[in-house]
Design a protein around this motif. Structure first.
Motif, PDB file in Angstrom:
ATOM      1  N   LYS A 190      10.020  11.952  -9.041  1.00  0.00           N
ATOM      2  CA  LYS A 190      10.845  13.026  -8.490  1.00  0.00           C
ATOM      3  C   LYS A 190      11.998  12.477  -7.661  1.00  0.00           C
ATOM      4  CE  LYS A 190      10.578  17.308  -5.806  1.00  0.00           C
ATOM      5  NZ  LYS A 190       9.686  18.217  -5.026  1.00  0.00           N
ATOM      6  N   ALA A 191      11.760  11.363  -6.973  1.00  0.00           N
ATOM      7  CA  ALA A 191      12.770  10.819  -6.070  1.00  0.00           C
ATOM      8  C   ALA A 191      13.881  10.087  -6.803  1.00  0.00           C
ATOM      9  CB  ALA A 191      12.116   9.878  -5.062  1.00  0.00           C
ATOM     10  N   THR A 192      13.612   9.622  -8.017  1.00  0.00           N
ATOM     11  CA  THR A 192      14.576   8.822  -8.762  1.00  0.00           C
ATOM     12  C   THR A 192      15.005   9.580 -10.009  1.00  0.00           C
ATOM     13  OG1 THR A 192      13.377   6.859  -8.013  1.00  0.00           O
ATOM     14  CG2 THR A 192      15.003   6.555  -9.766  1.00  0.00           C
ATOM     15  N   SER A 193      16.298   9.872 -10.105  1.00  0.00           N
ATOM     16  CA  SER A 193      16.801  10.704 -11.203  1.00  0.00           C
ATOM     17  C   SER A 193      16.582  10.054 -12.561  1.00  0.00           C
ATOM     18  CB  SER A 193      18.292  10.999 -10.997  1.00  0.00           C
ATOM     19  OG  SER A 193      19.030   9.793 -10.937  1.00  0.00           O
ATOM     20  N   ASP A 194      16.644   8.736 -12.623  1.00  0.00           N
ATOM     21  CA  ASP A 194      16.475   8.035 -13.897  1.00  0.00           C
ATOM     22  C   ASP A 194      15.447   6.925 -13.695  1.00  0.00           C
ATOM     23  OD1 ASP A 194      16.730   7.222 -16.477  1.00  0.00           O
ATOM     24  OD2 ASP A 194      18.744   6.395 -16.289  1.00  0.00           O
ATOM     25  N   TYR A 195      14.226   7.324 -13.316  1.00  0.00           N
ATOM     26  CA  TYR A 195      13.242   6.339 -12.898  1.00  0.00           C
ATOM     27  C   TYR A 195      12.768   5.437 -14.025  1.00  0.00           C
ATOM     28  CZ  TYR A 195       9.324   8.996 -14.882  1.00  0.00           C
ATOM     29  OH  TYR A 195       8.444   9.629 -15.741  1.00  0.00           O
ATOM     30  N   LYS A 196      12.962   5.858 -15.294  1.00  0.00           N
ATOM     31  CA  LYS A 196      12.559   5.002 -16.408  1.00  0.00           C
ATOM     32  C   LYS A 196      13.418   3.742 -16.474  1.00  0.00           C
ATOM     33  CE  LYS A 196      10.590   8.686 -19.270  1.00  0.00           C
ATOM     34  NZ  LYS A 196      10.677   9.417 -20.555  1.00  0.00           N
ATOM     35  N   ARG A 197      14.626   3.796 -15.915  1.00  0.00           N
ATOM     36  CA  ARG A 197      15.512   2.632 -15.889  1.00  0.00           C
ATOM     37  C   ARG A 197      15.575   2.014 -14.493  1.00  0.00           C
ATOM     38  NH1 ARG A 197      21.058   4.639 -17.888  1.00  0.00           N
ATOM     39  NH2 ARG A 197      21.555   2.417 -17.685  1.00  0.00           N
ATOM     40  N   LEU A 198      14.634   2.368 -13.644  1.00  0.00           N
ATOM     41  CA  LEU A 198      14.613   1.907 -12.266  1.00  0.00           C
ATOM     42  C   LEU A 198      14.414   0.384 -12.210  1.00  0.00           C
ATOM     43  CD1 LEU A 198      14.551   2.863  -9.259  1.00  0.00           C
ATOM     44  CD2 LEU A 198      12.070   2.939  -9.466  1.00  0.00           C
ATOM     45  N   ASP A 199      15.218  -0.271 -11.393  1.00  0.00           N
ATOM     46  CA  ASP A 199      15.078  -1.708 -11.161  1.00  0.00           C
ATOM     47  C   ASP A 199      13.885  -1.930 -10.235  1.00  0.00           C
ATOM     48  OD1 ASP A 199      15.284  -4.374 -10.589  1.00  0.00           O
ATOM     49  OD2 ASP A 199      17.157  -4.228  -9.469  1.00  0.00           O
ATOM     50  N   LEU A 200      12.761  -2.308 -10.825  1.00  0.00           N
ATOM     51  CA  LEU A 200      11.528  -2.408 -10.051  1.00  0.00           C
ATOM     52  C   LEU A 200      11.532  -3.578  -9.077  1.00  0.00           C
ATOM     53  CD1 LEU A 200       8.887  -1.505 -12.799  1.00  0.00           C
ATOM     54  CD2 LEU A 200       9.894  -0.019 -11.055  1.00  0.00           C
ATOM     55  N   THR A 201      12.492  -4.500  -9.222  1.00  0.00           N
ATOM     56  CA  THR A 201      12.556  -5.601  -8.263  1.00  0.00           C
ATOM     57  C   THR A 201      12.939  -5.111  -6.864  1.00  0.00           C
ATOM     58  OG1 THR A 201      14.896  -6.133  -8.717  1.00  0.00           O
ATOM     59  CG2 THR A 201      13.221  -7.207 -10.099  1.00  0.00           C
ATOM     60  N   THR A 213       0.833  -1.214   0.000  1.00  0.00           N
ATOM     61  CA  THR A 213       0.000   0.000   0.000  1.00  0.00           C
ATOM     62  C   THR A 213       0.859   1.252   0.000  1.00  0.00           C
ATOM     63  OG1 THR A 213      -1.765  -1.171   1.179  1.00  0.00           O
ATOM     64  CG2 THR A 213      -1.808   1.248   1.251  1.00  0.00           C
ATOM     65  N   LEU A 214       1.888   1.275   0.847  1.00  0.00           N
ATOM     66  CA  LEU A 214       2.777   2.433   0.931  1.00  0.00           C
ATOM     67  C   LEU A 214       3.627   2.563  -0.329  1.00  0.00           C
ATOM     68  CD1 LEU A 214       3.746   4.784   2.651  1.00  0.00           C
ATOM     69  CD2 LEU A 214       5.359   3.237   3.772  1.00  0.00           C
ATOM     70  N   ILE A 215       4.075   1.432  -0.869  1.00  0.00           N
ATOM     71  CA  ILE A 215       4.857   1.467  -2.109  1.00  0.00           C
ATOM     72  C   ILE A 215       4.025   2.017  -3.253  1.00  0.00           C
ATOM     73  CG2 ILE A 215       5.922   0.003  -3.872  1.00  0.00           C
ATOM     74  CD1 ILE A 215       6.947  -1.770  -1.592  1.00  0.00           C
ATOM     75  N   GLN A 216       2.771   1.608  -3.346  1.00  0.00           N
ATOM     76  CA  GLN A 216       1.905   2.107  -4.418  1.00  0.00           C
ATOM     77  C   GLN A 216       1.707   3.607  -4.302  1.00  0.00           C
ATOM     78  OE1 GLN A 216       0.883   0.367  -7.015  1.00  0.00           O
ATOM     79  NE2 GLN A 216      -0.080   2.204  -7.875  1.00  0.00           N
ATOM     80  N   LEU A 217       1.555   4.111  -3.086  1.00  0.00           N
ATOM     81  CA  LEU A 217       1.425   5.552  -2.875  1.00  0.00           C
ATOM     82  C   LEU A 217       2.684   6.270  -3.346  1.00  0.00           C
ATOM     83  CD1 LEU A 217      -0.570   7.636  -1.513  1.00  0.00           C
ATOM     84  CD2 LEU A 217       0.924   7.484   0.491  1.00  0.00           C
ATOM     85  N   HIS A 218       3.839   5.708  -3.027  1.00  0.00           N
ATOM     86  CA  HIS A 218       5.115   6.287  -3.462  1.00  0.00           C
ATOM     87  C   HIS A 218       5.226   6.283  -4.985  1.00  0.00           C
ATOM     88  CE1 HIS A 218       9.472   6.993  -3.650  1.00  0.00           C
ATOM     89  NE2 HIS A 218       9.525   5.968  -4.488  1.00  0.00           N
ATOM     90  N   ARG A 219       4.858   5.189  -5.614  1.00  0.00           N
ATOM     91  CA  ARG A 219       4.994   5.084  -7.067  1.00  0.00           C
ATOM     92  C   ARG A 219       4.084   6.079  -7.790  1.00  0.00           C
ATOM     93  NH1 ARG A 219       5.847  -0.080 -10.222  1.00  0.00           N
ATOM     94  NH2 ARG A 219       6.959   1.560 -11.355  1.00  0.00           N
ATOM     95  N   LEU A 249      11.953  -4.950  -0.950  1.00  0.00           N
ATOM     96  CA  LEU A 249      11.511  -4.159   0.202  1.00  0.00           C
ATOM     97  C   LEU A 249      10.301  -4.804   0.873  1.00  0.00           C
ATOM     98  CD1 LEU A 249      11.653  -1.664   2.002  1.00  0.00           C
ATOM     99  CD2 LEU A 249      10.310  -0.429   0.283  1.00  0.00           C
ATOM    100  N   VAL A 250       9.369  -5.322   0.087  1.00  0.00           N
ATOM    101  CA  VAL A 250       8.208  -6.015   0.651  1.00  0.00           C
ATOM    102  C   VAL A 250       8.664  -7.221   1.464  1.00  0.00           C
ATOM    103  CG1 VAL A 250       6.178  -7.419   0.088  1.00  0.00           C
ATOM    104  CG2 VAL A 250       6.539  -5.246  -1.082  1.00  0.00           C
ATOM    105  N   GLN A 251       9.586  -7.997   0.900  1.00  0.00           N
ATOM    106  CA  GLN A 251      10.080  -9.185   1.601  1.00  0.00           C
ATOM    107  C   GLN A 251      10.785  -8.804   2.902  1.00  0.00           C
ATOM    108  OE1 GLN A 251      12.509 -11.774  -0.825  1.00  0.00           O
ATOM    109  NE2 GLN A 251      13.172 -12.995   0.927  1.00  0.00           N
ATOM    110  N   ALA A 252      11.609  -7.759   2.845  1.00  0.00           N
ATOM    111  CA  ALA A 252      12.313  -7.307   4.053  1.00  0.00           C
ATOM    112  C   ALA A 252      11.324  -6.811   5.103  1.00  0.00           C
ATOM    113  CB  ALA A 252      13.309  -6.209   3.694  1.00  0.00           C
ATOM    114  N   THR A 253      10.323  -6.057   4.652  1.00  0.00           N
ATOM    115  CA  THR A 253       9.326  -5.534   5.592  1.00  0.00           C
ATOM    116  C   THR A 253       8.535  -6.656   6.239  1.00  0.00           C
ATOM    117  OG1 THR A 253       9.134  -3.520   4.272  1.00  0.00           O
ATOM    118  CG2 THR A 253       7.391  -3.958   5.866  1.00  0.00           C
ATOM    119  N   ASP A 254       8.168  -7.668   5.456  1.00  0.00           N
ATOM    120  CA  ASP A 254       7.451  -8.816   6.017  1.00  0.00           C
ATOM    121  C   ASP A 254       8.277  -9.482   7.117  1.00  0.00           C
ATOM    122  OD1 ASP A 254       5.315  -8.397   4.349  1.00  0.00           O
ATOM    123  OD2 ASP A 254       5.844  -9.967   2.915  1.00  0.00           O
TER     124      ASP A 254
END
Length: 325
Positions: A187-198, A175-181, A203-208
């Motif tokens: 704005k937060a990622t200088s080259d977000y078109k090449r962002l490694d979405l994995t 939910t929080l990741i979707q809000l961020h996306r 992050l979800v796995q770590a948070t769990d």
């Protein structure tokens, strides 16, 4: 004392985590279960004596051009050298560093922890940059901490109070990741078109894993039943790490994240705790200034890099970088 590099499948996770937990540098980033979630691959250097890991140094790595290279993962600000009390870090670290050099000819980026700044003599002939983090001590009563806030923070806190934010914990990081996306990623990622979405999956796995161990909260701010902001807060022994956040335009203007942060500061004030803002390593001076406006102090840690690959591979690296532009 036996010092050696171990692959992940060779590491005894129970011994590793006990060493990290008992170390004088303890940070959640270095636990095996956190690295399993957040890193593409990782191994580590271990000093073992009488069947006990006395010191460890996690080494997350990736693979490129068929070469394994050390690379600091996202959502893992500081790693470095972790040792039990009584270990002579300044005498043991050179042997660890020798193993790093033997195993990896390329270190793209690797961050030591804040405490290592006072403990280690860093090797020469490598690239070393001192990064800044910002940490607010919570030992004093809340009234004293509040007095350190900059005038703007106090004004904006009153604005947030008048908004009547509804704060709730939430069990799902997605939910929080979707809000961020939707509202912050570009704005937060200088080259977000090449962002490694994995990275979001990791992050979800770590948070769990953090939630399962009661080491984190996902706190969300609502106004008129609409989600406007939120943050992921990690409870790491004596510090609270502000690991991830997001906000809509309304949430930003009406200071929802400030309200969430202030609630936690007030809740933990008077305890031997610190609020770790986990400042961005590069750029975003305005963000660092914002964290300092709470009265947070600067803590320095080192990021190192080197490239000892052959000239042909370096040329291939440069060519690929040019073609990618």
């Amino acid at each position: 004392m036996k010092i050696r590099y171990l692959r992940r499948d060779e590491i005894d996770a129970e011994k590793w985590d006990d060493c990290v937990a008992q170390s004088t540098q303890q940070l959640v980033y270095a636990f095996s279960w956190y690295l399993d979630a957040i890193a593409h691959h990782w191994g580590g250097i271990v000093a073992e004596e009488n069947g006990i890991y006395q010191a460890v140094m996690p080494l997350p790595y990736r693979k490129k051009y068929g070469i394994s290279f050390v690379h600091q993962p996202v959502f893992c600000q500081q790693l470095g050298f972790f040792s039990r009390k009584g270990i002579q870090t300044e005498t043991l670290f050179p042997a660890f560093w020798k193993e790093v050099n033997r195993r990896f000819r390329w270190v793209a980026s690797y961050c030591f922890n804040e405490q290592n700044e006072q403990e280690l003599v860093f090797p020469e002939k490598i690239s070393r940059v001192q990064r800044e983090n910002h940490v607010l001590a919570l030992e004093n009563p809340y009234a004293d901490i509040y007095q350190q806030y900059a005038t703007d923070r106090k004004i904006n806190l009153n604005r947030a109070r008048n908004t009547n934010w509804q704060i709730a914990t939430h069990p799902d990081m997605r939910t929080l990741i979707q809000l961020h996306r939707e509202h912050n990623e570009a704005k937060a990622t200088s080259d977000y078109k090449r962002l490694d979405l994995t990275l979001y999956d990791r992050l979800v796995q770590a948070t769990d894993e953090l939630l399962r161990r009661n080491l984190a909260d996902i706190r969300l701010a609502y106004k008129d039943e609409h989600l406007e902001a939120g943050g992921l807060f990690v409870y790491d022994q004596s510090r609270i790490i502000y690991l991830f956040n997001a906000a809509t335009l309304k949430g930003r203007k009406q200071q929802a994240r400030l309200w969430i942060i202030n609630e936690l500061i007030e809740r933990f004030a008077g305890q031997k705790m610190a609020f770790d803002f986990e400042s961005p390593a590069i750029g975003a001076d305005s963000v660092k200034a914002y964290y300092q406006s709470f009265g947070a102090i600067t803590r320095v840690y080192s990021e190192i890099a080197y490239n000892r690959l052959g000239w042909a591979i370096k040329a291939l690296q440069r060519l690929k970088q040019l073609l990618a532009k």
